[in-house]
Every structure is written in C-alpha cells, then in structure tokens.
Design a protein around this motif. Structure first.
Motif, PDB file in Angstrom:
ATOM      1  N   ASN A  67       0.795  -1.229   0.000  1.00 30.62           N
ATOM      2  CA  ASN A  67       0.000   0.000   0.000  1.00 30.62           C
ATOM      3  C   ASN A  67       0.829   1.281   0.000  1.00 30.62           C
ATOM      4  O   ASN A  67       0.255   2.363  -0.209  1.00 30.62           O
ATOM      5  CB  ASN A  67      -0.919   0.002   1.221  1.00 30.62           C
ATOM      6  N   VAL A  68       2.121   1.181   0.227  1.00 31.71           N
ATOM      7  CA  VAL A  68       2.954   2.388   0.194  1.00 31.71           C
ATOM      8  C   VAL A  68       3.887   2.401  -1.001  1.00 31.71           C
ATOM      9  O   VAL A  68       4.598   3.389  -1.230  1.00 31.71           O
ATOM     10  CB  VAL A  68       3.759   2.562   1.511  1.00 31.71           C
ATOM     11  N   ILE A  69       3.906   1.320  -1.753  1.00 28.70           N
ATOM     12  CA  ILE A  69       4.722   1.251  -2.968  1.00 28.70           C
ATOM     13  C   ILE A  69       3.852   1.527  -4.193  1.00 28.70           C
ATOM     14  O   ILE A  69       4.226   2.308  -5.073  1.00 28.70           O
ATOM     15  CB  ILE A  69       5.412  -0.118  -3.083  1.00 28.70           C
ATOM     16  N   PHE A  70       2.690   0.878  -4.229  1.00 19.28           N
ATOM     17  CA  PHE A  70       1.730   1.099  -5.318  1.00 19.28           C
ATOM     18  C   PHE A  70       0.621   2.023  -4.818  1.00 19.28           C
ATOM     19  O   PHE A  70       0.348   2.096  -3.621  1.00 19.28           O
ATOM     20  CB  PHE A  70       1.139  -0.230  -5.781  1.00 19.28           C
ATOM     21  N   GLU A  71      -0.031   2.708  -5.770  1.00 18.24           N
ATOM     22  CA  GLU A  71      -1.075   3.650  -5.386  1.00 18.24           C
ATOM     23  C   GLU A  71      -2.350   3.413  -6.186  1.00 18.24           C
ATOM     24  O   GLU A  71      -2.309   2.951  -7.331  1.00 18.24           O
ATOM     25  CB  GLU A  71      -0.594   5.090  -5.597  1.00 18.24           C
ATOM     26  N   PRO A  72      -3.504   3.759  -5.599  1.00 14.30           N
ATOM     27  CA  PRO A  72      -4.781   3.602  -6.287  1.00 14.30           C
ATOM     28  C   PRO A  72      -5.172   4.865  -7.039  1.00 14.30           C
ATOM     29  O   PRO A  72      -4.506   5.903  -6.950  1.00 14.30           O
ATOM     30  CB  PRO A  72      -5.742   3.342  -5.127  1.00 14.30           C
ATOM     31  N   LEU A  73      -6.289   4.779  -7.717  1.00 11.69           N
ATOM     32  CA  LEU A  73      -6.824   5.942  -8.428  1.00 11.69           C
ATOM     33  C   LEU A  73      -7.402   6.964  -7.458  1.00 11.69           C
ATOM     34  O   LEU A  73      -7.326   8.178  -7.690  1.00 11.69           O
ATOM     35  CB  LEU A  73      -7.921   5.486  -9.398  1.00 11.69           C
ATOM     36  N   ALA A  74      -7.999   6.471  -6.369  1.00  9.09           N
ATOM     37  CA  ALA A  74      -8.602   7.351  -5.370  1.00  9.09           C
ATOM     38  C   ALA A  74      -8.821   6.535  -4.106  1.00  9.09           C
ATOM     39  O   ALA A  74      -8.703   5.306  -4.108  1.00  9.09           O
ATOM     40  CB  ALA A  74      -9.926   7.928  -5.866  1.00  9.09           C
ATOM     41  N   PHE A  75      -9.127   7.233  -3.008  1.00  9.62           N
ATOM     42  CA  PHE A  75      -9.450   6.575  -1.753  1.00  9.62           C
ATOM     43  C   PHE A  75     -10.933   6.765  -1.453  1.00  9.62           C
ATOM     44  O   PHE A  75     -11.423   7.894  -1.408  1.00  9.62           O
ATOM     45  CB  PHE A  75      -8.625   7.150  -0.595  1.00  9.62           C
ATOM     46  N   VAL A  76     -11.644   5.641  -1.250  1.00  9.15           N
ATOM     47  CA  VAL A  76     -13.063   5.676  -0.918  1.00  9.15           C
ATOM     48  C   VAL A  76     -13.211   5.308   0.549  1.00  9.15           C
ATOM     49  O   VAL A  76     -12.674   4.299   1.005  1.00  9.15           O
ATOM     50  CB  VAL A  76     -13.861   4.694  -1.794  1.00  9.15           C
ATOM     51  N   ASN A  77     -13.946   6.099   1.287  1.00  8.84           N
ATOM     52  CA  ASN A  77     -14.104   5.886   2.720  1.00  8.84           C
ATOM     53  C   ASN A  77     -15.357   5.062   2.990  1.00  8.84           C
ATOM     54  O   ASN A  77     -16.461   5.600   3.056  1.00  8.84           O
ATOM     55  CB  ASN A  77     -14.181   7.231   3.449  1.00  8.84           C
ATOM     56  N   VAL A  78     -15.201   3.764   3.163  1.00  6.07           N
ATOM     57  CA  VAL A  78     -16.365   2.914   3.403  1.00  6.07           C
ATOM     58  C   VAL A  78     -16.863   3.018   4.839  1.00  6.07           C
ATOM     59  O   VAL A  78     -17.917   2.478   5.176  1.00  6.07           O
ATOM     60  CB  VAL A  78     -16.060   1.438   3.051  1.00  6.07           C
ATOM     61  N   VAL A  79     -16.114   3.705   5.701  1.00 11.57           N
ATOM     62  CA  VAL A  79     -16.616   4.008   7.045  1.00 11.57           C
ATOM     63  C   VAL A  79     -17.651   5.119   6.976  1.00 11.57           C
ATOM     64  O   VAL A  79     -18.674   5.094   7.663  1.00 11.57           O
ATOM     65  CB  VAL A  79     -15.465   4.418   7.980  1.00 11.57           C
ATOM     66  N   GLU A  80     -17.389   6.105   6.143  1.00  6.28           N
ATOM     67  CA  GLU A  80     -18.291   7.248   5.961  1.00  6.28           C
ATOM     68  C   GLU A  80     -18.543   7.420   4.464  1.00  6.28           C
ATOM     69  O   GLU A  80     -17.951   8.281   3.809  1.00  6.28           O
ATOM     70  CB  GLU A  80     -17.662   8.515   6.549  1.00  6.28           C
ATOM     71  N   PRO A  81     -19.416   6.583   3.870  1.00 11.46           N
ATOM     72  CA  PRO A  81     -19.618   6.635   2.421  1.00 11.46           C
ATOM     73  C   PRO A  81     -20.091   7.983   1.904  1.00 11.46           C
ATOM     74  O   PRO A  81     -19.946   8.280   0.721  1.00 11.46           O
ATOM     75  CB  PRO A  81     -20.680   5.554   2.181  1.00 11.46           C
ATOM     76  N   ALA A  82     -20.672   8.808   2.782  1.00 14.28           N
ATOM     77  CA  ALA A  82     -21.142  10.122   2.333  1.00 14.28           C
ATOM     78  C   ALA A  82     -19.988  11.064   2.016  1.00 14.28           C
ATOM     79  O   ALA A  82     -20.173  12.065   1.319  1.00 14.28           O
ATOM     80  CB  ALA A  82     -22.047  10.748   3.396  1.00 14.28           C
ATOM     81  N   GLN A  83     -18.812  10.766   2.532  1.00 10.75           N
ATOM     82  CA  GLN A  83     -17.653  11.598   2.225  1.00 10.75           C
ATOM     83  C   GLN A  83     -17.244  11.422   0.764  1.00 10.75           C
ATOM     84  O   GLN A  83     -17.270  10.312   0.229  1.00 10.75           O
ATOM     85  CB  GLN A  83     -16.474  11.241   3.132  1.00 10.75           C
ATOM     86  N   ASP A  84     -16.854  12.526   0.128  1.00  7.91           N
ATOM     87  CA  ASP A  84     -16.323  12.410  -1.224  1.00  7.91           C
ATOM     88  C   ASP A  84     -15.005  11.647  -1.194  1.00  7.91           C
ATOM     89  O   ASP A  84     -14.159  11.889  -0.318  1.00  7.91           O
ATOM     90  CB  ASP A  84     -16.076  13.801  -1.826  1.00  7.91           C
ATOM     91  N   PRO A  85     -14.795  10.734  -2.122  1.00  3.99           N
ATOM     92  CA  PRO A  85     -13.493  10.070  -2.230  1.00  3.99           C
ATOM     93  C   PRO A  85     -12.373  11.084  -2.461  1.00  3.99           C
ATOM     94  O   PRO A  85     -12.597  12.176  -2.986  1.00  3.99           O
ATOM     95  CB  PRO A  85     -13.670   9.150  -3.433  1.00  3.99           C
ATOM     96  N   VAL A  86     -11.184  10.696  -2.069  1.00  6.27           N
ATOM     97  CA  VAL A  86     -10.015  11.554  -2.215  1.00  6.27           C
ATOM     98  C   VAL A  86      -9.285  11.186  -3.499  1.00  6.27           C
ATOM     99  O   VAL A  86      -8.807  10.056  -3.648  1.00  6.27           O
ATOM    100  CB  VAL A  86      -9.064  11.404  -1.010  1.00  6.27           C
ATOM    101  N   PRO A  87      -9.187  12.090  -4.477  1.00  2.57           N
ATOM    102  CA  PRO A  87      -8.483  11.779  -5.731  1.00  2.57           C
ATOM    103  C   PRO A  87      -7.016  11.456  -5.466  1.00  2.57           C
ATOM    104  O   PRO A  87      -6.382  12.087  -4.619  1.00  2.57           O
ATOM    105  CB  PRO A  87      -8.617  13.071  -6.545  1.00  2.57           C
ATOM    106  N   TRP A  88      -6.485  10.516  -6.217  1.00  2.00           N
ATOM    107  CA  TRP A  88      -5.067  10.188  -6.032  1.00  2.00           C
ATOM    108  C   TRP A  88      -4.388  10.117  -7.401  1.00  2.00           C
ATOM    109  O   TRP A  88      -4.125  11.150  -8.005  1.00  2.00           O
ATOM    110  CB  TRP A  88      -4.907   8.895  -5.224  1.00  2.00           C
TER     111      TRP A  88
END
Length: 554
Positions: A67-88
């Motif tokens: 998780n610190v070597i490869f990166e995703p397209l964005a981060f989705v918060n499944v704890v608080e789905p109402a939050q906008d995902p964070v672009p990465w």
C-alpha cells in the motif's frame, strides 16, 4: 460521458462517487519528519518474498507494504460513504449515469520510483492487463474496453459497477514499462517493485520488511521516514509488542483489550473499530459431505451461539450480530427485507433436530448423528494457528455441535497452508471474513456468486471458496448490481437474501468491524470517531492516506 451524482434515495447508498480535481493529501515539502513506524501482523514468519500487488498470499499484500509502494486511483471511505473520495493517481473521475463506464484523468507530475514518468497509458495498461489476465482480476470487474485520449482514460465494463465503484477506484496502478513483459502475473514475485508510492523496498527478511521514503514523491515529503513491517508469531506476541510500544500500528484481535493493551499506556495506546458491512462467517465446502446437504447447514444455524462468539472469542470488543440475514446493524438495517424484519439468531437445539429428522438424519446408539446415507457425520474446522480469536471461535463451534451428536475436529495449520487450501477448496469448513463495501452486495456475492465460481483445485482469489452454485441467486446478484431503479434493486435483493437465509451456504458468526490499534507516542493525526476519514486497518489501501495525515508529536 458526463459527471453524475444520484440522490441517496435513487441509489440506496450514502452518495455516488463523483470526484473533482481537488488536491491529494500530500503534506508538502517542509513537513518535519519523526521516528520510524512499525506496522505489525500476527502471521508468523513470511518465508517467501513476493511483491505482487494482486496475488492475495504475496508478502506485500499479507504484511501491507504493497500500500505504500503502489497507489490507487482514489481513496473511498467505506466508514463514511457520504464523504467524497479523495483523488489520487486519478485527479478527476467521471462516471456514466449507468456506471458502465468511467473517465479517469491521470494526475500530472507523477514519477515511478525508477524515474520514469507516470502517464495515462499506465492506467490504461493496468486495466487492459487485468482484462487479459482474469486470474489476477479478483474483483471481477468485467472490464470491456479501454481507450486513451491525451491524459484521459476511458474504461467501459460489461455490466454496471455500481456495487464495485470502490473496487475500481482502489485498483493499484502498475507501470506499463515493467509489467508488459510479464506473461504470467499470477506467479510473478516482482523482486524490484516499481510504484508511484512514497516508499521503496529497502530490505526483506522472513520476519521484517523495511521501506524508506523516496525523495521525489509527487505528493511531497511525509512525516514518517521509515516503516518496518513485522510479523509476530501470534496474537499474544503482537499484543505484547503493541502494549510496550515495539509495534506502533496493527489490525489484530486483542483479548481483554482494555487490560492487555489500552491500560498499559492510556494516554497513547488507542483502539478504534468502526462498523461496516462485513462479517466473519463459517464457510462450508458445499461440494462434498457433510455440507452438500442443506439440512445440515440449516440446522447448524440453530446450534452456533453468536453470543458466545461475541463474549468469549471476541471478548465483547465488537458489535453483536443479530439479524438472520447476516447483515450487521445498524449499517445493514436499510437492506433487511420485510420477511426478515425483527428475526434474530437464536440457539434452538430442538429446532435443529427437527430439521435433521425431517431430512432423514438419525442418531446411532452412541448418540452420534448419522446422515441419510448411513454415514456418521463429522467434519474438520480450520483456521491458521496464532489467530487466537478465530481459533477460539471454531473451538466454540466444535463444542456447540456436540449438542446434535457431531464430533468436529479443530485444525490450525500455518497461514500459508491454510491460505492455499482455502483458495483451492481443500477444506470442509473454515472461519473467514467477507469483503465489505458500499452495499450488502459484497457479503452475499462473496459467499454465493456463481460468477466467482472456480472448480475445486483451482486457486480462487475471488471468494465463493465453498463453491456454492445457484443460478437464480447468481442472476439476482447480477440484477442487483445492474439495476436502474430502487424497485428493481429491491426485487433482486429479496431473491438474494432469501437464498442466503434458506440455503445457508455460510453462517455469519460475528460482525467484522474495521479494527485498528495504534499509539500516539510519536505521531498524531490518526482516524477516529471525531475524524473518521479512513478505515484504520494498515492492510488496506487507506494505509497510505493515513500516513499522509500523520504529524510528529512536538
């Protein structure tokens, strides 16, 4: 293609995943750095190095340093789905209204850790590569077409990915110039991992992995300069390490957590376990005796004592699992169909015996259960050694089934042996978790989806480890994922949920919140009830997002 946000009422979840081009979470070039951080697991020695970002039993995925070597397209918060995902790696994401396609705008100014430029071609290649190699595409996204126009990648899917939007956005992106020459990714060990993440692999041993921060990361300098990923022999050793500060961050069950961990340093030792839509379940291999008979599976639903599991195996540290649908409450409450409203798990030995008798089971002179073919019923329950909560859990189950005349064996192989047997279907019953997501689809698809079905002997990273196969339920899972209205989705859910309850292909045993233990001796900024910006488990992609938020204690 257009941007698309649907109301809560229209989509049945807290929000649609629409991203704008806001900045990512890097801390900037003047961030002060602090001490090294140790992230720990209780899996024993990790004998073989593999930095494969897709294969579930690779050391990189097991320990979490992927998780610190490869990166995703964005981060989705499944704890608080109402939050906008964070672009990465994608600084802008636009979904089609039917979620059958998405446009991904590649972030500019990003470099791979070997100095090459990251481009839209890398995103496109990753999705094309996954399509070409379904053996590593464990999310079963159904990738159809991929095209590139400048810095925008368009990906279409054979079906709607409404229920898998988080899986799409959490996809690790790999460098085309490295992986295009690798023909067999499922067996690739990737000894020199090239990623866009802020850390690079420095050293590997069977018990500890070290990564160090690179000096040219696109997101700026992070507070943590070095991370050690350590694997302790079991939960007991992990608890000791967390309590005394040898380990800083973990996702592990700690018996008697207040006395064993928090009380050792109440000011700094922290525990946070937010709820989600995931459970721990007893998975049955339904392809062979004794669990090929649905009556036995149904009967066990009345024998397994979930309250004991909560009180003894998990020591009251998780929310109770009560609904016969297997859905945790309150997160799952909106998805419980009318038929099962208010119905809760109960222990009822007489009811279990009635089900078995009606199905042709008998008991011999020694009081042992005999199946309709005349065979004494017995089975083996497996979980890895050292997973103390799971070992206790299956021990409780083995004790419970004595009430209906079954002698069950508890087996605790090493993690690698158990993992391989789980994937190939070489087991009778295992305690295992389900995935979690934005809807109940993940729980039910994990257990029952025929689209995830592989023959016994083939290694599955796509769940349905018990090889359950019911065409009506598989169709309903597809209909739920692809429905274009709440009414259609509800109709599909009713078929799915009835199938799960009546067929009992797996028995939910307890809720599976997102568990995190960490300390604030050296760093602050961790997620919490007050600031639930990410799941606290270091084995998930959000590990990196948390690292970008940490600040040294002054």
């Amino acid at each position: 293609m257009k941007k698309w946000i649907t109301s809560v009422a229209a989509i049945g979840v807290a929000s649609a995943l629409l991203l704008t081009g806001c900045s990512a979470g890097g801390n900037g070039g003047d961030t002060p750095q602090g001490a090294a951080l140790t992230i720990a697991k209780p899996d024993g020695a990790i004998a073989t190095e593999s930095n494969n970002p897709w294969v579930g039993d690779s050391s990189a995925l097991k320990l979490g340093y992927v998780n610190v070597i490869f990166e995703p397209l964005a981060f989705v918060n499944v704890v608080e789905p109402a939050q906008d995902p964070v672009p990465w790696l994608a600084e802008k994401i636009e979904w089609a209204p039917d979620y059958r396609s998405v446009e991904l705008t590649a972030r500019e100014g990003v470099k791979w850790n070997d100095g090459e430029d990251f481009t839209a071609d890398d995103i496109a290649f990753t999705f094309e590569y996954l399509k070409a190699h379904p053996e590593i595409e464990f999310n079963a996204l159904g990738i159809d077409t991929v095209s590139v126009d400048g810095n925008v990648v368009s990906v279409s899917f054979t079906n709607s990915v409404f229920v898998k939007r988080d899986k799409v956005l959490h996809q690790f992106i790999v460098p085309k110039h490295v992986w295009e020459s690798i023909d067999e990714p499922a067996t690739e060990t990737n000894p020199k991992p090239v990623g866009t993440g802020p850390y690079t692999l420095t050293s590997f041993s069977s018990q500890s992995v070290r990564v160090d921060q690179r000096d040219d990361y696109w997101g700026g300098k992070l507070a943590v300069p070095t991370i050690f990923y350590v694997s302790y022999n079991d939960n007991t050793a992990l608890t000791t390490a967390l309590a005394n500060g040898d380990a800083d961050w973990a996702q592990g069950f700690i018996p008697n957590i207040n006395d064993a961990y928090i009380s050792k340093d109440p000011e700094h030792n922290k525990y946070w376990a937010p709820a989600g839509l995931g459970v721990d379940a007893l998975w049955f291999n339904v392809t062979k005796k004794p669990f090929d008979n649905v009556a036995l599976r149904q009967a066990l639903n009345y024998i397994v004592d979930r309250s004991k599991h909560l009180e003894i195996a998990r020591e009251g540290s998780i929310p109770a699992l009560t609904s016969v649908t297997g859905l945790p409450t309150p997160a799952g409450d909106p998805y419980i169909i009318d038929e099962f409203q208010g119905q809760e798990y109960t222990v009822d030995v007489d009811k279990a015996k009635e089900i078995l008798t009606d199905a042709g089971y008998t008991w011999n002179g020694d009081g042992k259960l005999v199946d309709p073919d005349g065979t004494v019923v017995t089975f083996t329950l497996q979980v890895p050694q050292g997973w103390s909560d799971y070992v206790t859990g299956i021990t409780l189950i083995a004790d419970s089934v004595k009430a209906i005349g079954i002698d069950a064996t508890v087996d605790t192989p090493d993690v690698d042996t158990w993992w391989a047997a789980k994937g190939t279907g070489d087991f009778e019953a295992i305690l295992h978790w389900t995935d979690t997501g934005l809807t109940p689809w993940d729980i039910y698809s994990n257990v029952m989806d025929g689209k995830r079905l592989l023959p016994i002997g083939e290694q599955s990273e796509q769940y349905n480890f018990g090889r359950f196969d019911n065409a009506e339920i598989t169709d309903a899972l597809s209909e739920y994922a692809n429905a274009d209205s709440d009414d259609a989705r509800q109709a599909a859910l009713e078929v799915i949920q009835r199938g799960f309850v009546n067929e009992a292909p797996a028995l939910p045993i307890g809720t599976r919140p997102f568990i995190g233990e960490f300390n604030t001796r050296n760093y602050v900024g961790w997620p919490s009830d007050e600031n639930p910006y990410a799941v606290p488990e270091p084995t998930r992609p959000q590990q990196l997002l948390i690292l970008t938020k940490l600040k040294p204690v002054e």
